[in-house]
Design an enzyme around this catalytic site. Structure first.
Site: not given
Ligand code: IVH
Length: 723
Positions: A90, A124, A145, A443
């Site tokens: 994560s 993200k 996952r 009222c």
């Molecule tokens: S890198 C170690 N890049 O966010 C995990 N994750 O909160 C590496 N996510 O499980 C993930 N956009 O599903 C990465 N540009 C991005 C991302 C991203 C969304 C998600 C991913 C991860 C979660 C963690």
């Protein structure tokens, strides 16, 4: 252990709960992240059972982070399990500049070597993480996952996602040289790609437009609506029938490529180079991703992204900032649940949980009671929120809301936050039923539920709150427009007994005003001067000011136009000013059909207009206004009538953003519609004009991007008046 539970005091139970949670989390972490079994599964289960029992006894001690609240990431029975080659971990979260600076500092200390502090910024995405494995260039496994170690095999379904290549795109030597690899490195990469096993990781997402479509359909079929695209993606991928997945038109963006050995770091040197390689292999990689030479560039990226967030066709909840130099990744390594070399820099939450402390019923202009929830103050999207609208009593019922309930509130843009969900799990038993109001909070007279309507209404004609709202409406923008004389002053006049209705405003004397608190000579003179000017009112504004139920600015204009066209046909000399009684006589002689026959006026509105001209109280107010010197001006209406037969607005689409000074949002919309134009809620290529008021929202940026004609308020007014 569990039997003891019944002999514990609540305080003892709370202490025990905290300890249990720490203990369970520690073992879960050891098992899922460190791959170490520090307690037998049976023992862990019995700890969980005890925690469950205690939390059951004291539901108010349940926190969202309790292990009992965690949705198990176990693969569903219906899918095969898929073991990940390396754990899908994560990310750590940061919420502020300080968090990010502290992160950099920690990494500097940890690395203890020269490091360029260059970052790579990505969006993200708010979807579902998917791992894709290719053997000899062919896709053979797609997995969710799951718990990070074992996910669900969703290969069949992933194959239906068009942006997931079923086979890697063949790459040429020149292409690899172009993105910075040496011939030697390219050779090794070729070898891996052709013979070895490679893994791509990324996010499956659903576009907002698809989600909306899906929800429209669910609504029609009476099915529950999907709260967000993340849930929708998860639901779409976990379908036994891959035809359903296919129909959901999911998309996939890659963010990581895992190669055998130490290729990542030794051959592929940076995250931007890794992205370039993934693109060559046929994957979609977000085009917004950028190298940031330092933290301040990261902050710029974050700010710009947050501003443009609403323009994106999919949901994001922040940016992911990654150390760009891949050599640093294995050195920085992983700590706890996440890598040190990445950080999820989240946007401030726009949803929050809080408690509903009480309900205030506000009395509107027509006597309708609107509930407002008073909340335990909470920060949402940067603002401290302590109130939230609930619309009407049915909304309370729909939500199943009780007093003292913990609720989720949501704030989007600058609109008043709303309660979106009740969390009944967190009830303590002390919650109280919210009852429909029986008496008016102002009222104290009886409240009536109007047949066929959701609303409850105070029907006391002399209700202070109703009168105050009616007078405030009379003086508002678009109506008589007593700029500077707002609801506060009205209330002061009312409580000191100077006025009971709008007509009384016109008989205010200087001595009356001077007797009021905070009223000096000058202020009194200003108010009186304003009142004199406002004795002369435009016909349409006056009709709107009367506050006839369901009559907005445009319907008022329609009524004014009806009057004028009839007036012009009369045989006597035409004055540009008329008495109120002339108007009253005219409308009193009309039946409901007459109003109903006016284009755009439906039955309900027609009935309300008809009733208005026959109610004793209204007639009394109208004659009082006339006696106090109010006169109606037809000048503008006549002008409009002559000039406005064919409008330039006909068939054109408009989007409004920001606030205008001379018109309300509703008034502007009504005017556009009346001239044959159309209103759109969002900017798209079908839109002809974006009308921009003060403090325009994100629609402005979008319109600019799409090259849509943008006009300001005065240009808009000109357009309204143009032929
Ligand atoms: S890198 C170690 N890049 O966010 C995990 N994750 O909160 C590496 N996510 O499980 C993930 N956009 O599903 C990465 N540009 C991005 C991302 C991203 C969304 C998600 C991913 C991860 C979660 C963690």
């Amino acid at each position: 252990m569990i039997e003891n539970l019944f002999f514990m005091t609540k305080q003892e139970a709370e202490k025990r709960i905290i300890k249990l949670r720490l203990e369970i989390d520690k073992h879960r972490f050891n098992y899922h992240v460190l791959d170490k079994e520090s307690i037998s599964p049976a023992a862990l289960d019995s700890l969980k059972a005890e925690l469950f029992a205690l939390e059951n006894k004291y539901p108010d001690l349940i926190t969202p982070n309790s292990p009992t609240q965690r949705v198990a990431g176990k693969p569903l029975e219906k899918f095969k399990k898929a073991h990940h080659l390396s754990p899908m971990i994560s990310l750590f979260d940061a919420f502020s500049v300080e968090d990010m600076q502290a992160w950099q500092k920690r990494n500097e200390n940890y690395l203890n070597q020269v490091w360029n502090k260059e970052y790579y910024c990505e969006l993200k995405l708010d979807g579902l993480a998917i791992s894709l494995r290719y053997l000899k260039g062919e896709l053979y496994l797609a997995a969710t996952r799951g718990d990070g170690k074992v996910g669900e095999d969703v290969t069949q379904n992933a194959r239906t996602i068009k942006s997931i290549p079923l086979a890697l795109t063949p790459v040429s030597l020149d292409q690899l040289l172009d993105i910075g690899f040496s011939k030697e490195e390219a050779k090794t990469l070729f070898f891996y790609l052709k013979t070895g096993q490679i893994e791509l990781r990324g996010e499956a997402i659903m576009r907002l437009a698809v989600l909306n479509e899906l929800n429209e359909k669910n609504k029609k079929e009476g099915k529950p609506l999907l709260a967000n695209t993340r849930n929708a993606v998860a639901g779409s991928i976990r379908q036994l029938d891959s035809k359903i997945t296919s129909s959901r038109r999911l998309d996939f963006f890659a963010y990581d490529l895992l190669l055998p050995d130490r290729a990542r770091g030794e051959i592929i040197v940076s995250k931007d180079q890794l992205d370039a390689l993934m693109r060559l292999l046929g994957f979609k990689v977000l085009k917004q991703n950028r190298v940031a030479p330092n933290l301040s560039a990261v902050f710029n990226f974050y700010e710009e992204t947050e501003k443009k967030r609403n323009l994106l066709p999919f949901e994001i909840d922040g940016v992911v900032v990654k150390v760009n130099d891949l050599k640093m990744w294995p050195i920085l390594g992983i700590v706890g649940k996440a890598p040190r070399y990445m950080m999820a820099y989240k946007f401030s939450a726009e949803q929050a949980t809080t408690k509903v402390l009480s309900i205030t019923w506000q009395v509107g202009r027509t006597g309708v009671l609107t509930p407002t929830a008073n909340l335990e103050p909470v920060k949402v999207g940067g603002a401290l929120i302590s109130r939230s609208t609930l619309h009407n009593f049915s909304e309370i019922k729909r939500l199943g809301l009780k007093l003292k309930d913990t609720v989720i509130i949501e704030r989007s843009g600058d609109v008043i936050p709303k309660v979106v969900q009740v969390l009944p799990n967190l009830r303590t038993g002390e919650e109280e039923e919210i009852k429909a109001p029986k008496i008016c909070p102002r009222c104290h007279s009886q409240i009536e539920k109007i047949k066929g309507e959701v609303a409850y209404r105070c029907v006391n004609k002399n209700c202070f709150a109703v009168s105050w709202r009616r007078i405030s409406h009379f003086v508002s923008k678009g109506a008589a427009d007593f700029a500077g004389l707002g609801p506060k002053l009205i209330e002061q006049f009312m409580t000191s007994g100077l006025i009971k209705d709008a007509a009384d405003l016109y008989s205010l004397r200087k001595s009356d005003l001077l007797s009021l608190e905070r009223f000096a000579e000058k202020k009194a003179d200003n108010v009186l001067a304003l009142i004199v000017v406002k004795k002369n009112l435009e016909l349409a504004n006056f009709i709107y000011a009367l506050g006839i139920r369901h009559v907005g600015e445009e319907t008022a204009s329609l009524l004014a136009a009806e009057f004028i066209s009839a007036y012009l046909k009369m045989k006597f000399k035409k004055e540009k000013k008329i008495n109120i009684s002339t108007l009253v006589k005219f409308f009193q002689n009309k039946d409901r059909e007459f109003f109903n026959n006016i284009a755009n006026i439906g039955e309900v509105v027609a009935k309300s207009i008809y009733d208005f001209w026959h109610e004793k109280d209204n007639l009394e107010l109208l004659s009082k206004l006339e006696n106090n010197g109010v006169i109606l001006n037809l000048e503008k209406e006549l002008e409009r009538l002559y000039s406005n037969k064919t409008s330039k607005l006909k068939g054109k689409s408009f989007v409004l953003t920001g606030t205008m000074t001379s018109l309300t949002r509703e008034g502007a919309k009504d005017r556009i519609k009346a001239r044959g134009g159309k209103i759109k809620d969002s900017v798209s290529l079908e839109v002809d004009y974006l009308v921009m008021g003060k403090n325009p929202g994100s629609k402005y940026e979008k319109a600019k991007k799409m090259d849509i004609k943008i006009i300001n308020e005065s240009e808009f007014l000109q357009l309204l008046d143009s032929k």
